[in-house]
Design an enzyme around this catalytic site. Structure first.
Site, PDB file in Angstrom:
ATOM      1  N   ASN A  94      75.570  58.611 -25.372  1.00  7.25           N
ATOM      2  CA  ASN A  94      77.018  58.788 -25.351  1.00  7.25           C
ATOM      3  C   ASN A  94      77.525  59.249 -26.718  1.00  7.25           C
ATOM      4  OD1 ASN A  94      76.851  57.859 -22.749  1.00  7.25           O
ATOM      5  ND2 ASN A  94      77.479  55.762 -23.261  1.00  7.25           N
ATOM      6  N   ASP A  96      80.858  58.900 -27.489  1.00  2.00           N
ATOM      7  CA  ASP A  96      82.039  58.115 -27.870  1.00  2.00           C
ATOM      8  C   ASP A  96      81.610  57.024 -28.860  1.00  2.00           C
ATOM      9  OD1 ASP A  96      81.469  56.770 -24.687  1.00  2.00           O
ATOM     10  OD2 ASP A  96      81.284  55.559 -26.505  1.00  2.00           O
ATOM     11  N   HIS A 111      72.664  62.213 -28.991  1.00  2.00           N
ATOM     12  CA  HIS A 111      73.344  63.446 -28.548  1.00  2.00           C
ATOM     13  C   HIS A 111      74.578  63.757 -29.376  1.00  2.00           C
ATOM     14  CE1 HIS A 111      71.345  63.339 -24.297  1.00  2.00           C
ATOM     15  NE2 HIS A 111      70.526  63.739 -25.251  1.00  2.00           N
ATOM     16  N   THR A 178      72.541  55.269 -17.068  1.00  2.00           N
ATOM     17  CA  THR A 178      72.070  56.630 -17.285  1.00  2.00           C
ATOM     18  C   THR A 178      71.240  57.087 -16.102  1.00  2.00           C
ATOM     19  OG1 THR A 178      70.694  58.092 -18.647  1.00  2.00           O
ATOM     20  CG2 THR A 178      70.125  55.744 -18.676  1.00  2.00           C
TER      21      THR A 178
HETATM   22  N1  APR Z   1      78.103  50.966 -14.454  1.00  2.00           N
HETATM   23  C1  APR Z   1      76.797  51.290 -14.570  1.00  2.00           C
HETATM   24  N2  APR Z   1      76.309  52.528 -14.316  1.00  2.00           N
HETATM   25  C2  APR Z   1      77.201  53.460 -13.916  1.00  2.00           C
HETATM   26  C3  APR Z   1      78.585  53.196 -13.754  1.00  2.00           C
HETATM   27  C4  APR Z   1      79.021  51.878 -14.040  1.00  2.00           C
HETATM   28  N3  APR Z   1      80.310  51.531 -13.926  1.00  2.00           N
HETATM   29  N4  APR Z   1      79.193  54.341 -13.334  1.00  2.00           N
HETATM   30  C5  APR Z   1      78.237  55.287 -13.250  1.00  2.00           C
HETATM   31  N5  APR Z   1      77.031  54.756 -13.578  1.00  2.00           N
HETATM   32  C6  APR Z   1      75.731  55.414 -13.649  1.00  2.00           C
HETATM   33  C7  APR Z   1      75.471  56.470 -12.594  1.00  2.00           C
HETATM   34  O1  APR Z   1      74.968  55.864 -11.413  1.00  2.00           O
HETATM   35  C8  APR Z   1      74.416  57.322 -13.304  1.00  2.00           C
HETATM   36  O2  APR Z   1      73.121  56.768 -13.163  1.00  2.00           O
HETATM   37  O3  APR Z   1      75.710  56.120 -14.876  1.00  2.00           O
HETATM   38  C9  APR Z   1      74.827  57.227 -14.769  1.00  2.00           C
HETATM   39  C10 APR Z   1      75.546  58.472 -15.254  1.00  2.00           C
HETATM   40  O4  APR Z   1      74.608  59.530 -15.232  1.00  2.00           O
HETATM   41  P1  APR Z   1      75.013  60.909 -15.929  1.00  2.00           P
HETATM   42  O5  APR Z   1      76.396  61.280 -15.511  1.00  2.00           O
HETATM   43  O6  APR Z   1      73.884  61.846 -15.684  1.00  2.00           O
HETATM   44  O7  APR Z   1      75.103  60.533 -17.472  1.00  2.00           O
HETATM   45  P2  APR Z   1      73.905  60.405 -18.503  1.00  2.00           P
HETATM   46  O8  APR Z   1      72.681  59.838 -17.850  1.00  2.00           O
HETATM   47  O9  APR Z   1      74.454  59.687 -19.673  1.00  2.00           O
HETATM   48  O10 APR Z   1      73.638  61.950 -18.901  1.00  2.00           O
HETATM   49  C11 APR Z   1      72.701  62.166 -19.931  1.00  2.00           C
HETATM   50  O11 APR Z   1      73.324  64.491 -19.905  1.00  2.00           O
HETATM   51  O12 APR Z   1      74.866  66.186 -19.872  1.00  2.00           O
HETATM   52  C12 APR Z   1      74.078  65.422 -20.682  1.00  2.00           C
HETATM   53  O13 APR Z   1      74.558  65.068 -22.918  1.00  2.00           O
HETATM   54  C13 APR Z   1      74.907  64.635 -21.637  1.00  2.00           C
HETATM   55  O14 APR Z   1      74.331  62.533 -22.654  1.00  2.00           O
HETATM   56  C14 APR Z   1      74.472  63.204 -21.416  1.00  2.00           C
HETATM   57  C15 APR Z   1      73.141  63.353 -20.718  1.00  2.00           C
END
Ligand code: APR
Length: 233
Positions: A94, A96, A111, A178
């Site tokens: 993240n 933020d 990132h 994630t």
């Molecule tokens: N609590 C727990 N998990 C959650 C919640 C919640 N309230 N809401 C969503 N999620 C989960 C989703 O089920 C998913 O597994 O968070 C995850 C979000 O996945 P992504 O949107 O793919 O985010 P992330 O895994 O952080 O992406 C990785 O991709 O685009 C790049 O640089 C960007 O850092 C990012 C990277």
């Protein structure tokens, strides 16, 4: 995998966008997520910045404003609370600063960070900008246009070696929010020690990395009780 001596006091917490979702910040791949609203190629690549710098700057200015207006949630606060009993290293995808604002003191952003800008002439020139926008024409002292201190697709992630080293000897590895779909960051879970306690928290379960106990639920709902259990062990 290299199995170092476990450090019983060390916990690594690896977080993604789901960690900040309860704080009102959009994830990337959930329905309505950022990559459903914008094409990555238009806002999150070096080519996009070269082609349409103002569109890219505005995309990150909007995300910076939203992130700085958001508040840490109970999940961030629970992770910060862990520091009363353990050596905690947060490795986050993240951008933020909610972990820091909740009180976590060791946060590795692989990132990048929205609250920082970087010179396009000299990548060593990094500036804290807080919630301020970056505009076309904002330049570093060497005259280079400022850009978000964010890892775009096709760029090298940051501080990976440092992050890997923390996974290797952590007695507990906690993965929160994630999709584990973006490498090399997602590959960090493979460095968890075979004897470490491994827990994955997610609202929906997409992947079950080997050896991980999976807790399905929202980060702000699941983490406080998990942390209470760990801190009374
Ligand atoms: N609590 C727990 N998990 C959650 C919640 C919640 N309230 N809401 C969503 N999620 C989960 C989703 O089920 C998913 O597994 O968070 C995850 C979000 O996945 P992504 O949107 O793919 O985010 P992330 O895994 O952080 O992406 C990785 O991709 O685009 C790049 O640089 C960007 O850092 C990012 C990277």
């Amino acid at each position: 995998m290299l199995n170092l001596e476990l450090n019983p006091q060390k916990i690594v917490v690896f977080t993604g966008a789901g960690m900040s979702a309860p704080s009102g910040l959009a994830t990337f791949r959930d329905n309505g997520g950022l990559w459903h609203q914008h094409r990555v190629e238009d806002v999150a690549t070096p080519e996009a910045f070269a082609r349409q710098p103002e569109l890219v700057l505005d995309f990150y200015n909007e995300r910076r404003t939203a992130a700085c207006a958001a508040l840490p949630n109970a999940g961030h606060r629970a992770i910060a609370e862990l520091e009363r009993s353990y050596q905690v290293v947060v490795v986050t995808q993240n951008v933020d600063d909610l972990h820091e604002r909740a009180g976590s003191t060791r946060v590795i952003h692989v990132h990048g960070e929205l609250t920082k800008a970087r010179s396009t002439l000299d990548p060593a020139l990094i500036f804290d900008i807080g919630d301020k926008p970056i505009r076309l024409g904002d330049r570093c002292p060497k005259g280079g246009q400022l850009r978000p201190h964010i890892v775009w697709f096709g760029e090298n992630v940051m501080r990976m070696e440092e992050a890997v080293a923390h996974f290797l000897d952590a007695a507990k590895v906690l993965v929160v929010g994630t999709s584990l779909s973006v490498f090399p960051a997602a590959g960090l879970v493979e460095y968890a020690h075979s004897e470490a306690e491994k827990v994955l928290v997610d609202r929906e379960i997409h992947r079950r990395p080997e050896g991980f106990r999976v807790l399905q639920g929202s980060a702000d709902a699941v983490l406080p009780s998990l942390v209470r259990d760990w801190c009374t062990d």
